[in-house]
Design an enzyme around this catalytic site. Structure first.
Site, PDB file in Angstrom:
ATOM      1  CD  GLU A  77      40.939 -27.623  -8.223  1.00  0.00           C
ATOM      2  OE1 GLU A  77      41.836 -28.358  -8.677  1.00  0.00           O
ATOM      3  OE2 GLU A  77      40.691 -27.531  -7.009  1.00  0.00           O
ATOM      4  CE  LYS A 102      45.474 -28.394  -3.723  1.00  0.00           C
ATOM      5  NZ  LYS A 102      45.421 -28.712  -5.164  1.00  0.00           N
TER       6      LYS A 102
END
Length: 215
Positions: free
Chosen positions: A43, A132
């Site tokens: 990421e 998340k």
């Protein structure tokens, strides 16, 4: 690859490396080091230097060797730019329905940040593929275990405060993967270009994921 295949890769990896403001000159050797250690879901936060161009270059260079996504995505504009650049997943610290929608419309994995069961259900209902759990340090591994009964159908990736000592516990208690920033992406080692030291850290996290899965 399809989104389903990308999701499978993310879950198989077990580790999402969070690359935040890594100097551009160090980015490619860092990613090569992580991929060589089996950490192949990466990421790149959109507040990084030249983030969208870097996402494009990483996608072009690593092709099917790694899953490249965008992180700290807060707006539809950021999500759109990241997807246009080739991001394969959109990681956010918060839940924004419009950001989830644009990811779904473009057939890209959506991972919004949530903390409460209500947020998890809402995010999943509007199309989030994974949630998340952020900041994971505020709740700990047992929180994920408690969620598994009613919400085990929603894939969870704890992020924020995950380290080599608690990774196995998070996985054992229901996480499909863990998001790891500073405890893996060591700025001192990057500055020193100590790629062997970084590879050892990455391998240690992969080992802990395996332990959490009973390997």
């Amino acid at each position: 690859m399809s989104k389903l295949e990308d999701l499978k890769r993310l879950k198989e990896s077990g580790v999402v490396a969070v690359l935040r403001r890594v100097p551009k000159t160090k980015l490619f050797p860092l990613v090569e080091t992580l991929v060589s250690a089996g950490v192949n879901v990466l990421e790149l936060t959109v507040d990084s230097e030249d983030a969208y161009q870097s996402i494009k270059e990483l996608r072009d260079h690593f092709n099917d060797q790694a899953l490249i996504g965008a992180g700290t995505v807060l707006t539809v504009e950021e999500a759109t730019q990241a997807i246009d650049a080739g991001a394969q997943f959109i990681f956010s610290p918060s839940f924004d329905e419009d950001v989830v929608n644009v990811s779904a419309d473009r057939d890209v994995i959506s991972i919004p940040g949530v903390l409460t069961p209500t947020e998890m259900v809402k995010a999943h209902r509007v199309g989030a593929d994974v949630v998340k759990i952020f900041p994971a340090s505020a709740v700990g591994p047992k929180y994920l275990k408690d969620l598994q009964g009613p919400l085990g159908h929603i894939p969870m990736v704890p992020t924020g405060g995950v380290n080599v000592d608690n990774t196995a516990s998070f996985i054992r208690n229901g996480a499909v993967a863990v998001g790891i920033g500073g405890s893996l992406i060591d700025k001192t080692l990057i500055e020193q270009e100590d790629w062997a030291g970084l590879k050892a850290k990455a391998e240690a996290f992969k080992t802990e994921v395996g332990k959490g899965r009973g390997a």
